[in-house]
Write a protein that holds these residues in place. Structure first.
Motif, mmCIF file in Angstrom:
data_model
loop_
_atom_site.group_PDB
_atom_site.id
_atom_site.type_symbol
_atom_site.label_atom_id
_atom_site.label_comp_id
_atom_site.label_asym_id
_atom_site.label_seq_id
_atom_site.Cartn_x
_atom_site.Cartn_y
_atom_site.Cartn_z
ATOM 1 N N ILE A 135 55.712 42.049 36.541
ATOM 2 C CA ILE A 135 55.215 43.237 37.239
ATOM 3 C C ILE A 135 54.703 44.295 36.269
ATOM 4 O O ILE A 135 54.432 45.423 36.660
ATOM 5 N N ALA A 136 54.536 43.920 35.022
ATOM 6 C CA ALA A 136 54.026 44.842 34.021
ATOM 7 C C ALA A 136 52.499 44.832 34.003
ATOM 8 O O ALA A 136 51.877 45.197 33.027
ATOM 9 N N ILE A 137 51.899 44.440 35.108
ATOM 10 C CA ILE A 137 50.446 44.375 35.224
ATOM 11 C C ILE A 137 49.922 45.785 35.471
ATOM 12 O O ILE A 137 50.458 46.494 36.326
ATOM 13 N N PRO A 138 48.877 46.184 34.768
ATOM 14 C CA PRO A 138 48.323 47.527 34.985
ATOM 15 C C PRO A 138 47.852 47.705 36.440
ATOM 16 O O PRO A 138 47.354 46.782 37.077
ATOM 17 N N ALA A 139 48.022 48.910 36.936
ATOM 18 C CA ALA A 139 47.639 49.222 38.325
ATOM 19 C C ALA A 139 46.163 48.936 38.580
ATOM 20 O O ALA A 139 45.786 48.529 39.677
ATOM 21 N N SER A 140 45.316 49.121 37.558
ATOM 22 C CA SER A 140 43.887 48.873 37.741
ATOM 23 C C SER A 140 43.605 47.398 38.037
ATOM 24 O O SER A 140 42.732 47.077 38.847
ATOM 25 N N LEU A 141 44.369 46.506 37.415
ATOM 26 C CA LEU A 141 44.185 45.076 37.686
ATOM 27 C C LEU A 141 44.681 44.707 39.076
ATOM 28 O O LEU A 141 44.086 43.876 39.762
ATOM 29 N N ILE A 142 45.752 45.333 39.503
ATOM 30 C CA ILE A 142 46.258 45.080 40.848
ATOM 31 C C ILE A 142 45.250 45.573 41.878
ATOM 32 O O ILE A 142 44.961 44.885 42.861
ATOM 33 N N ALA A 143 44.664 46.744 41.649
ATOM 34 C CA ALA A 143 43.656 47.283 42.565
ATOM 35 C C ALA A 143 42.426 46.378 42.602
ATOM 36 O O ALA A 143 41.858 46.133 43.676
ATOM 37 N N GLU A 144 42.017 45.878 41.440
ATOM 38 C CA GLU A 144 40.862 44.973 41.384
ATOM 39 C C GLU A 144 41.161 43.680 42.147
ATOM 40 O O GLU A 144 40.322 43.177 42.896
ATOM 41 N N ARG A 145 42.370 43.152 41.976
ATOM 42 C CA ARG A 145 42.774 41.948 42.699
ATOM 43 C C ARG A 145 42.737 42.180 44.204
ATOM 44 O O ARG A 145 42.217 41.363 44.967
ATOM 45 N N ASP A 146 43.268 43.318 44.636
ATOM 46 C CA ASP A 146 43.279 43.633 46.061
ATOM 47 C C ASP A 146 41.856 43.745 46.619
ATOM 48 O O ASP A 146 41.571 43.271 47.721
ATOM 49 N N ALA A 147 40.962 44.359 45.845
ATOM 50 C CA ALA A 147 39.565 44.476 46.275
ATOM 51 C C ALA A 147 38.927 43.095 46.391
ATOM 52 O O ALA A 147 38.182 42.814 47.346
ATOM 53 N N LEU A 148 39.207 42.215 45.449
ATOM 54 C CA LEU A 148 38.662 40.855 45.499
ATOM 55 C C LEU A 148 39.222 40.069 46.678
ATOM 56 O O LEU A 148 38.492 39.299 47.325
ATOM 57 N N LEU A 149 40.498 40.262 46.982
ATOM 58 C CA LEU A 149 41.087 39.592 48.142
ATOM 59 C C LEU A 149 40.440 40.069 49.441
ATOM 60 O O LEU A 149 40.166 39.265 50.340
ATOM 61 N N ARG A 150 40.180 41.373 49.538
ATOM 62 C CA ARG A 150 39.493 41.901 50.726
ATOM 63 C C ARG A 150 38.091 41.332 50.837
ATOM 64 O O ARG A 150 37.639 40.944 51.915
ATOM 65 N N LYS A 151 37.385 41.265 49.707
ATOM 66 C CA LYS A 151 36.027 40.717 49.706
ATOM 67 C C LYS A 151 36.043 39.245 50.115
ATOM 68 O O LYS A 151 35.192 38.789 50.883
ATOM 69 N N ARG A 152 37.035 38.498 49.633
ATOM 70 C CA ARG A 152 37.152 37.090 50.001
ATOM 71 C C ARG A 152 37.343 36.938 51.503
ATOM 72 O O ARG A 152 36.737 36.073 52.135
ATOM 73 N N GLU A 153 38.170 37.792 52.098
ATOM 74 C CA GLU A 153 38.394 37.726 53.541
ATOM 75 C C GLU A 153 37.121 38.051 54.316
ATOM 76 O O GLU A 153 36.829 37.412 55.329
ATOM 77 N N MET A 154 36.351 39.018 53.829
ATOM 78 C CA MET A 154 35.084 39.352 54.488
ATOM 79 C C MET A 154 34.121 38.171 54.430
ATOM 80 O O MET A 154 33.453 37.846 55.422
ATOM 81 N N ILE A 155 34.060 37.507 53.291
ATOM 82 C CA ILE A 155 33.178 36.355 53.132
ATOM 83 C C ILE A 155 33.645 35.204 54.021
ATOM 84 O O ILE A 155 32.820 34.522 54.641
ATOM 85 N N ARG A 156 34.944 34.999 54.119
ATOM 86 C CA ARG A 156 35.469 33.954 55.011
ATOM 87 C C ARG A 156 35.100 34.242 56.462
ATOM 88 O O ARG A 156 34.730 33.343 57.207
ATOM 89 N N ASP A 157 35.208 35.512 56.863
ATOM 90 C CA ASP A 157 34.839 35.882 58.225
ATOM 91 C C ASP A 157 33.356 35.597 58.480
ATOM 92 O O ASP A 157 32.987 35.073 59.529
ATOM 93 N N GLU A 158 32.510 35.957 57.521
ATOM 94 C CA GLU A 158 31.076 35.687 57.644
ATOM 95 C C GLU A 158 30.814 34.191 57.753
ATOM 96 O O GLU A 158 29.975 33.756 58.554
ATOM 97 N N LEU A 159 31.528 33.399 56.966
ATOM 98 C CA LEU A 159 31.367 31.956 56.996
ATOM 99 C C LEU A 159 31.760 31.397 58.363
ATOM 100 O O LEU A 159 31.043 30.571 58.932
ATOM 101 N N HIS A 160 32.877 31.856 58.910
ATOM 102 C CA HIS A 160 33.324 31.378 60.218
ATOM 103 C C HIS A 160 32.308 31.739 61.309
ATOM 104 O O HIS A 160 32.028 30.935 62.194
#
Length: 65
Positions: free
Chosen positions: A24-49
């Motif tokens: 859990i020693a991951i910088p907050a900026s990397l966690i925020a970037e990961r969360d943004a990428l996960l949201r983007k992935r979900e949007m792309i999956r929705d578009e694909l469906h």
């Protein structure tokens, strides 16, 4: 600090979550970037469906012509 993976409350100085054992020693900026990428992935999956559903609809319409 709250573990970003299992949401367990850990000590402020902890480097590893005592509940799930993840780093859990991951910088907050990397966690925020990961969360943004996960949201983007979900949007792309929705578009694909939606596109797959539209293709299926168009294919079924051409069968009846």
């Amino acid at each position: 600090m709250i573990c970003p993976y299992c949401q367990s409350d850990t000590g402020e100085e902890a480097l590893v979550c005592s509940a799930c054992g993840r780093d859990i020693a991951i910088p907050a900026s990397l966690i925020a970037e990961r969360d943004a990428l996960l949201r983007k992935r979900e949007m792309i999956r929705d578009e694909l469906h939606k596109a797959e559903a539209k293709i299926a609809m168009l294919r079924s319409q051409t069968k009846f012509r």
